[in-house]
Design a protein around this motif. Structure first.
Motif, PDB file in Angstrom:
ATOM      1  N   ARG A   1      45.497  34.350  25.196  1.00 41.07           N
ATOM      2  CA  ARG A   1      45.079  33.829  26.369  1.00 41.07           C
ATOM      3  C   ARG A   1      45.559  32.398  26.595  1.00 41.07           C
ATOM      4  O   ARG A   1      45.916  31.865  27.365  1.00 41.07           O
TER       5      ARG A   1
ATOM      6  N   LEU B   1      48.662  36.685  37.888  1.00 40.86           N
ATOM      7  CA  LEU B   1      47.294  36.793  37.467  1.00 40.86           C
ATOM      8  C   LEU B   1      47.085  38.165  36.997  1.00 40.86           C
ATOM      9  O   LEU B   1      45.989  38.415  36.147  1.00 40.86           O
ATOM     10  N   SER B   2      47.745  39.182  37.132  1.00 39.07           N
ATOM     11  CA  SER B   2      47.532  40.738  36.842  1.00 39.07           C
ATOM     12  C   SER B   2      48.024  40.596  35.363  1.00 39.07           C
ATOM     13  O   SER B   2      47.215  41.313  34.557  1.00 39.07           O
TER      14      SER B   2
ATOM     15  N   VAL C   1      47.845  37.967  32.953  1.00 35.20           N
ATOM     16  CA  VAL C   1      47.124  37.132  32.277  1.00 35.20           C
ATOM     17  C   VAL C   1      45.642  37.757  32.373  1.00 35.20           C
ATOM     18  O   VAL C   1      44.842  37.736  31.345  1.00 35.20           O
ATOM     19  N   THR C   2      45.054  38.803  33.321  1.00 31.76           N
ATOM     20  CA  THR C   2      43.764  39.208  33.454  1.00 31.76           C
ATOM     21  C   THR C   2      43.876  40.683  33.047  1.00 31.76           C
ATOM     22  O   THR C   2      43.486  41.250  31.944  1.00 31.76           O
ATOM     23  N   GLY C   3      44.605  41.516  33.870  1.00 28.79           N
ATOM     24  CA  GLY C   3      44.589  42.995  33.551  1.00 28.79           C
ATOM     25  C   GLY C   3      45.310  43.340  32.334  1.00 28.79           C
ATOM     26  O   GLY C   3      44.666  44.334  31.615  1.00 28.79           O
TER      27      GLY C   3
ATOM     28  N   THR D   1      43.311  42.305  29.167  1.00 34.52           N
ATOM     29  CA  THR D   1      41.957  43.176  29.113  1.00 34.52           C
ATOM     30  C   THR D   1      42.560  44.506  28.539  1.00 34.52           C
ATOM     31  O   THR D   1      41.535  44.861  27.426  1.00 34.52           O
TER      32      THR D   1
ATOM     33  N   HIS E   1      47.563  44.115  43.752  1.00 36.67           N
ATOM     34  CA  HIS E   1      46.835  42.725  43.637  1.00 36.67           C
ATOM     35  C   HIS E   1      47.354  41.656  44.623  1.00 36.67           C
ATOM     36  O   HIS E   1      46.797  40.910  45.149  1.00 36.67           O
TER      37      HIS E   1
END
Length: 580
Positions: free
Chosen positions: A92, A116-117, A119-121, A124, A195
């Motif tokens: 990250r 963002l997808s 970096v986050t989805g 995760t 998204h």
């Protein structure tokens, strides 16, 4: 470097913990495998031979074994969770650093939701995979091996019979794995679009409502949602096929074992304890094999996410190949010669053949029709972009010879939208400065007329502004942006439509504050309002990506060219009392 080798590099610093976790997994697997061997004496000696001593041994031994297994099971789960958290934290941080090191061209035309997808989805998914998949993969693989060894010890012929279904199962898993990875990749591309639709509608809700576009926006989203549904169902269909295939093969093998094992017991060639131990071991192996088949699906999804993350990390940053000297400061002028620039992925030139000189200490205005290249030129002046053609000279030296950050350190930018961050007022004003005192921040805010309303906030300069600073009015946000520029004390200030979105009273307040900010500096003003450039030392008229006229306000009016036409057009839209 392959994704697998790069991923190992993130795991390498934690190899000691991983070794301990693997040891714990091996112990859990050993407990699972060896426990089957105890079933034979329990059945034969307790239920057949009526051995009371063996009964007490089983009563005392089973809880002890379970307690030991629980302890090492806790260790494996805790250690793998720690590794998963730490590795994803490192990835990250690398992603955040990478995104800030990428040139501004990277973000031109990019969908923020796509980034963002990832970096986050995607991250995760990787974190969940790191935390759980090695546990299942190592522990369950070792459990199957220990159970297989126990089965061979009990009856090698039956063990060989049990293995006959493995090649068919492995072949089916291989085919399904390929389908799952491709379907997962297509589904993640589709979810990026989803998204984007969400983000687009939420941020543009004012326009959606104003134009009654709710049905159209919903229909667009429905189409994107359907495009996500299809590849996701292909992935889930392949996943759903795994268990039935495994169960079908396992049931056939179990039926054969019952038939041949039953005959052996009836003929007296095998004890009931040995038979039930073998059957118990075979059934016990089904759960870890099923887990391995299930995590295969998760591995395919996680590996797709890893590849997408590494693709983002592989984007070329704007870091120079060699360290360049710092810009010492402007002495005479900034000169652009034959400058051309176009944004990535576009065919048309935003600027082409542009010549312009900005004198130190002067106020230069850039005017022209919308889309003529004014804001692009401002970005070049701040070295947010470099020319694709021509050059920008700082006192006769090509700007590319200097470190870009050192040029921006001596420049300030004020745009029509004041970009504030979810931080305190103090941190928003002192943005980018390594050291700033409260008195310095207060003095900058007092100079631009922001101190009074800041003091009225719940916690003054320590008040959190929230997302985008929308708790403040547009005029208040712009004043904080001006205080930020004043505290930075730049030599060059670029004003890109700095008052375009302000109403009359707020505009007057900000213009008054600007006079404080601009005193003694080199100023480049980009504006559509030609009335505001009458006091400029020089005016450059831009059209079609090049300078077509230059001079003072009065000279350009007399020239009866494009500037005059734009001025007359603007004047015609003003109330009679405000016309020149």
């Amino acid at each position: 470097m392959t994704p697998s080798r790069r991923f190992i590099r993130y795991l390498k610093p934690h190899s000691a913990r991983f070794a301990w976790a693997s040891g714990a997994m091996a112990l859990v697997s050993a407990f699972n495998g060896l426990s089957i061997l105890f079933l034979k004496p329990i059945v034969d000696r307790i239920f057949i031979a009526k051995d009371l001593d063996m009964l007490w041994l089983a009563v005392l031994g089973v809880p002890l074994l379970v307690a030991l297994k629980s302890a090492v099971s806790y260790a494996q789960n805790y250690l793998m969770s720690w590794i998963g958290q730490r590795v994803t934290q490192n990835i990250r941080e690398d992603l955040f650093r990478q995104l800030h090191g990428l040139p501004l061209e990277f973000y031109t035309g990019r969908k923020g939701a796509d980034i963002l997808s990832r970096v986050t989805g995607d991250l995760t998914l990787v974190q969940a995979a790191l935390t759980t998949l090695p546990v299942y993969l190592i522990r369950d693989t070792l459990t199957v091996l220990f159970l297989l060894a126990s089965l061979v010890h009990l009856n090698w012929r039956f063990a060989l019979l049990a293995l006959t279904g493995s090649p068919l199962s492995l072949g089916a898993l291989y085919i399904l794995s390929r389908k799952m990875r491709e379907s997962s990749r297509q589904a993640q591309i589709a979810v990026d679009r989803l998204h984007h639709r969400f983000q687009e509608s939420v941020q543009g809700m004012l326009v959606v409502k104003a134009y009654n576009y709710e049905p159209g926006a919903t229909e667009k989203f429905r189409e994107e949602n359907e495009s996500f549904f299809r590849p996701m169902m292909r992935y889930l269909r392949a996943t759903a096929l795994m268990n039935p295939l495994l169960e079908l093969g396992a049931s056939a093998i179990v039926a054969l074992i019952i038939y041949f094992g039953g005959r052996e017991v009836i003929l007296g060639h095998m004890t009931p304890g040995a038979f039930f131990a073998f059957l118990g071991g075979l059934l016990a192996a089904y759960a870890p094999i099923k887990n391995l088949a299930r995590i295969n699906a998760e591995i395919q999804r996680a590996w797709t996410s890893i590849e997408r993350l590494f693709h983002l990390l592989d984007e070329k940053t704007s870091a120079p190949k060699r360290r360049k000297p710092s810009f010492p400061g402007l002495k005479t002028s900034i000169r652009l010669e034959g400058v051309g620039f176009r944004y990535p992925g576009t065919r048309s030139w935003a600027l082409q053949g542009l010549d312009l000189e900005v004198m130190k200490g002067a106020r230069t205005a850039l005017v022209g029709p919308s889309g003529c290249g004014k804001s692009t030129l401002a970005r070049l002046l701040l070295r947010l972009h470099d020319p694709a053609e021509g050059r920008m000279l700082l006192d006769e030296t090509d700007a590319r010879e200097y470190d870009a950050a050192s040029i921006r350190a001596r420049a300030g930018l004020v745009t029509s939208e004041a970009s504030l961050f979810n931080d305190t007022v103090f941190q928003n004003v002192a943005l980018g400065l390594k050291v700033a005192t409260l008195s310095e921040v207060e003095n900058a805010c007092k100079a631009v007329g922001a101190h009074a309303f800041i003091e009225a906030l719940p916690e003054g300069y320590q008040t959190l502004l929230g997302e985008w600073g929308f708790s403040l009015s547009a005029g208040q946000r712009q004043k904080i942006a001006l205080a930020r520029v004043l505290l930075k004390n730049p030599e060059l200030v670029v004003l890109d439509e700095a008052t375009a979105h302000l109403d009359g009273p707020a505009e007057k307040e900000v213009l008054a504050a600007l006079e404080t900010v601009l005193a003694g500096r080199t100023v480049v003003t980009i504006t559509h309002e030609l009335r505001a450039v009458s006091a400029a030392d020089a005016v450059a008229v831009i059209s079609g990506g090049r300078v077509v006229e230059r001079g003072t306000h009065a000279e350009l009016l007399r020239a009866q060219g494009l500037y005059r036409r734009l001025f007359d057009l603007e004047a015609a839209t003003l109330p009679a009392a405000e016309r020149p």
